[in-house]
Design a protein around this motif. Structure first.
Motif, PDB file in Angstrom:
ATOM      1  N   ALA A 158       5.178  -8.626   7.654  1.00 42.38           N
ATOM      2  CA  ALA A 158       5.459  -7.423   8.446  1.00 42.38           C
ATOM      3  C   ALA A 158       5.752  -6.203   7.577  1.00 42.38           C
ATOM      4  O   ALA A 158       5.692  -5.069   8.052  1.00 42.38           O
ATOM      5  N   LYS A 159       6.048  -6.436   6.293  1.00 45.64           N
ATOM      6  CA  LYS A 159       6.400  -5.338   5.386  1.00 45.64           C
ATOM      7  C   LYS A 159       5.357  -5.136   4.289  1.00 45.64           C
ATOM      8  O   LYS A 159       5.566  -4.349   3.367  1.00 45.64           O
ATOM      9  N   ARG A 160       4.241  -5.816   4.410  1.00 42.41           N
ATOM     10  CA  ARG A 160       3.213  -5.803   3.368  1.00 42.41           C
ATOM     11  C   ARG A 160       2.703  -4.398   3.050  1.00 42.41           C
ATOM     12  O   ARG A 160       2.645  -3.990   1.888  1.00 42.41           O
ATOM     13  N   ASP A 161       2.315  -3.635   4.053  1.00 44.48           N
ATOM     14  CA  ASP A 161       1.771  -2.299   3.811  1.00 44.48           C
ATOM     15  C   ASP A 161       2.815  -1.372   3.198  1.00 44.48           C
ATOM     16  O   ASP A 161       2.504  -0.595   2.297  1.00 44.48           O
ATOM     17  N   ALA A 162       4.034  -1.465   3.665  1.00 43.69           N
ATOM     18  CA  ALA A 162       5.115  -0.646   3.092  1.00 43.69           C
ATOM     19  C   ALA A 162       5.372  -1.034   1.634  1.00 43.69           C
ATOM     20  O   ALA A 162       5.621  -0.170   0.787  1.00 43.69           O
ATOM     21  N   PHE A 163       5.289  -2.339   1.326  1.00 40.56           N
ATOM     22  CA  PHE A 163       5.492  -2.792  -0.048  1.00 40.56           C
ATOM     23  C   PHE A 163       4.382  -2.263  -0.955  1.00 40.56           C
ATOM     24  O   PHE A 163       4.647  -1.856  -2.093  1.00 40.56           O
ATOM     25  N   LYS A 164       3.144  -2.243  -0.470  1.00 40.07           N
ATOM     26  CA  LYS A 164       2.043  -1.686  -1.260  1.00 40.07           C
ATOM     27  C   LYS A 164       2.318  -0.226  -1.617  1.00 40.07           C
ATOM     28  O   LYS A 164       2.116   0.190  -2.753  1.00 40.07           O
ATOM     29  N   ASP A 165       2.788   0.551  -0.659  1.00 41.73           N
ATOM     30  CA  ASP A 165       3.122   1.955  -0.924  1.00 41.73           C
ATOM     31  C   ASP A 165       4.263   2.060  -1.931  1.00 41.73           C
ATOM     32  O   ASP A 165       4.246   2.919  -2.817  1.00 41.73           O
ATOM     33  N   TYR A 166       5.257   1.186  -1.784  1.00 42.92           N
ATOM     34  CA  TYR A 166       6.404   1.170  -2.689  1.00 42.92           C
ATOM     35  C   TYR A 166       5.954   0.849  -4.114  1.00 42.92           C
ATOM     36  O   TYR A 166       6.355   1.513  -5.073  1.00 42.92           O
ATOM     37  N   LEU A 167       5.064  -0.145  -4.252  1.00 45.20           N
ATOM     38  CA  LEU A 167       4.557  -0.511  -5.574  1.00 45.20           C
ATOM     39  C   LEU A 167       3.690   0.586  -6.172  1.00 45.20           C
ATOM     40  O   LEU A 167       3.725   0.812  -7.386  1.00 45.20           O
ATOM     41  N   LYS A 168       2.919   1.273  -5.353  1.00 47.34           N
ATOM     42  CA  LYS A 168       2.077   2.356  -5.865  1.00 47.34           C
ATOM     43  C   LYS A 168       2.937   3.390  -6.581  1.00 47.34           C
ATOM     44  O   LYS A 168       2.597   3.837  -7.679  1.00 47.34           O
ATOM     45  N   SER A 169       4.046   3.743  -5.988  1.00 48.52           N
ATOM     46  CA  SER A 169       4.956   4.712  -6.605  1.00 48.52           C
ATOM     47  C   SER A 169       5.530   4.167  -7.909  1.00 48.52           C
ATOM     48  O   SER A 169       5.577   4.870  -8.925  1.00 48.52           O
ATOM     49  N   LEU A 170       5.958   2.905  -7.908  1.00 44.42           N
ATOM     50  CA  LEU A 170       6.503   2.281  -9.117  1.00 44.42           C
ATOM     51  C   LEU A 170       5.464   2.282 -10.233  1.00 44.42           C
ATOM     52  O   LEU A 170       5.770   2.631 -11.374  1.00 44.42           O
ATOM     53  N   VAL A 171       4.239   1.910  -9.911  1.00 46.34           N
ATOM     54  CA  VAL A 171       3.181   1.844 -10.918  1.00 46.34           C
ATOM     55  C   VAL A 171       2.895   3.228 -11.495  1.00 46.34           C
ATOM     56  O   VAL A 171       2.806   3.398 -12.711  1.00 46.34           O
ATOM     57  N   GLU A 172       2.755   4.221 -10.634  1.00 45.56           N
ATOM     58  CA  GLU A 172       2.456   5.577 -11.106  1.00 45.56           C
ATOM     59  C   GLU A 172       3.528   6.082 -12.074  1.00 45.56           C
ATOM     60  O   GLU A 172       3.213   6.675 -13.106  1.00 45.56           O
ATOM     61  N   LYS A 173       4.785   5.833 -11.752  1.00 47.05           N
ATOM     62  CA  LYS A 173       5.880   6.294 -12.612  1.00 47.05           C
ATOM     63  C   LYS A 173       5.972   5.462 -13.890  1.00 47.05           C
ATOM     64  O   LYS A 173       6.189   6.004 -14.977  1.00 47.05           O
ATOM     65  N   SER A 174       5.799   4.155 -13.775  1.00 46.38           N
ATOM     66  CA  SER A 174       5.936   3.271 -14.933  1.00 46.38           C
ATOM     67  C   SER A 174       4.833   3.497 -15.956  1.00 46.38           C
ATOM     68  O   SER A 174       5.060   3.337 -17.162  1.00 46.38           O
ATOM     69  N   ALA A 201      15.127   5.417 -13.530  1.00 53.09           N
ATOM     70  CA  ALA A 201      15.513   5.471 -12.116  1.00 53.09           C
ATOM     71  C   ALA A 201      14.530   4.687 -11.250  1.00 53.09           C
ATOM     72  O   ALA A 201      14.945   4.002 -10.304  1.00 53.09           O
ATOM     73  N   HIS A 202      13.232   4.760 -11.564  1.00 54.98           N
ATOM     74  CA  HIS A 202      12.251   4.066 -10.718  1.00 54.98           C
ATOM     75  C   HIS A 202      12.372   2.548 -10.816  1.00 54.98           C
ATOM     76  O   HIS A 202      12.235   1.857  -9.809  1.00 54.98           O
ATOM     77  N   GLU A 209      -2.758 -12.869   0.965  1.00 58.85           N
ATOM     78  CA  GLU A 209      -2.544 -11.415   0.875  1.00 58.85           C
ATOM     79  C   GLU A 209      -1.073 -11.003   0.839  1.00 58.85           C
ATOM     80  O   GLU A 209      -0.772  -9.827   0.641  1.00 58.85           O
ATOM     81  N   ASN A 210      -0.175 -11.953   0.999  1.00 56.87           N
ATOM     82  CA  ASN A 210       1.252 -11.644   0.949  1.00 56.87           C
ATOM     83  C   ASN A 210       1.886 -12.008  -0.396  1.00 56.87           C
ATOM     84  O   ASN A 210       3.090 -11.880  -0.568  1.00 56.87           O
ATOM     85  N   LYS A 211       1.065 -12.446  -1.326  1.00 57.21           N
ATOM     86  CA  LYS A 211       1.533 -12.729  -2.684  1.00 57.21           C
ATOM     87  C   LYS A 211       1.031 -11.620  -3.611  1.00 57.21           C
ATOM     88  O   LYS A 211      -0.174 -11.389  -3.706  1.00 57.21           O
ATOM     89  N   PHE A 212       1.969 -10.962  -4.252  1.00 55.24           N
ATOM     90  CA  PHE A 212       1.668  -9.861  -5.161  1.00 55.24           C
ATOM     91  C   PHE A 212       2.127 -10.239  -6.564  1.00 55.24           C
ATOM     92  O   PHE A 212       3.063 -11.023  -6.727  1.00 55.24           O
ATOM     93  N   MET A 213       1.477  -9.642  -7.563  1.00 54.80           N
ATOM     94  CA  MET A 213       1.943  -9.799  -8.929  1.00 54.80           C
ATOM     95  C   MET A 213       1.905  -8.435  -9.606  1.00 54.80           C
ATOM     96  O   MET A 213       0.878  -7.745  -9.578  1.00 54.80           O
ATOM     97  N   ILE A 214       3.020  -8.043 -10.185  1.00 56.49           N
ATOM     98  CA  ILE A 214       3.095  -6.845 -11.001  1.00 56.49           C
ATOM     99  C   ILE A 214       2.797  -7.288 -12.433  1.00 56.49           C
ATOM    100  O   ILE A 214       3.404  -8.233 -12.929  1.00 56.49           O
ATOM    101  N   VAL A 215       1.853  -6.608 -13.079  1.00 57.73           N
ATOM    102  CA  VAL A 215       1.440  -6.955 -14.431  1.00 57.73           C
ATOM    103  C   VAL A 215       1.800  -5.790 -15.348  1.00 57.73           C
ATOM    104  O   VAL A 215       1.375  -4.654 -15.106  1.00 57.73           O
ATOM    105  N   LEU A 253       1.634   0.068 -22.123  1.00 55.87           N
ATOM    106  CA  LEU A 253       0.228  -0.099 -22.466  1.00 55.87           C
ATOM    107  C   LEU A 253      -0.633  -0.366 -21.235  1.00 55.87           C
ATOM    108  O   LEU A 253      -1.811  -0.029 -21.209  1.00 55.87           O
ATOM    109  N   PHE A 254      -0.038  -0.989 -20.223  1.00 51.45           N
ATOM    110  CA  PHE A 254      -0.759  -1.335 -18.993  1.00 51.45           C
ATOM    111  C   PHE A 254       0.267  -1.645 -17.921  1.00 51.45           C
ATOM    112  O   PHE A 254       1.269  -2.310 -18.193  1.00 51.45           O
ATOM    113  N   TYR A 255       0.013  -1.178 -16.701  1.00 50.64           N
ATOM    114  CA  TYR A 255       0.941  -1.440 -15.599  1.00 50.64           C
ATOM    115  C   TYR A 255       0.153  -1.341 -14.303  1.00 50.64           C
ATOM    116  O   TYR A 255      -0.474  -0.319 -14.024  1.00 50.64           O
TER     117      TYR A 255
END
Length: 95
Positions: A13-29, A69-70, A47-53, A36-38
């Protein structure tokens, strides 16, 4: 180089919101010194399993990233999107 994988099981139920949240984290990181890569990936079979690399130049870069802060916001709020706590795996590799 240090590799970090963060495995996240997301509430459907929170998948789309989490994608938006991660997009912001990735852009800042990606702007953090020593990065070197993020990015994040979505499992092709669940589709409910994510991995941050993350790839970092050295431990000093990770230490600095951990104080941003991010990332602090992620550590404090990401669990509200998850069905269980995230799993972090770290490996150091020779270049």
């Amino acid at each position: 180089m240090i590799l970090i994988n963060v495995h996240c099981d997301v509430d459907p139920a929170k998948r789309d919101a989490f994608k938006d949240y991660l997009k912001s984290l990735v852009e800042k990181s990606r702007q953090d010194q020593g990065n070197l890569f993020y990015t994040y990936l979505i499992d092709g079979l669940d589709e409910n399993k994510f991995m941050i690399v993350e790839n970092w130049a050295d431990q000093a870069a990770i230490d600095a990233h951990n104080q941003t802060a991010h990332l602090q916001d992620f550590l404090q709020n990401a669990r509200s999107y998850l069905t269980k706590d995230f799993v972090i795996r770290i490996a150091e590799v020779a270049e």
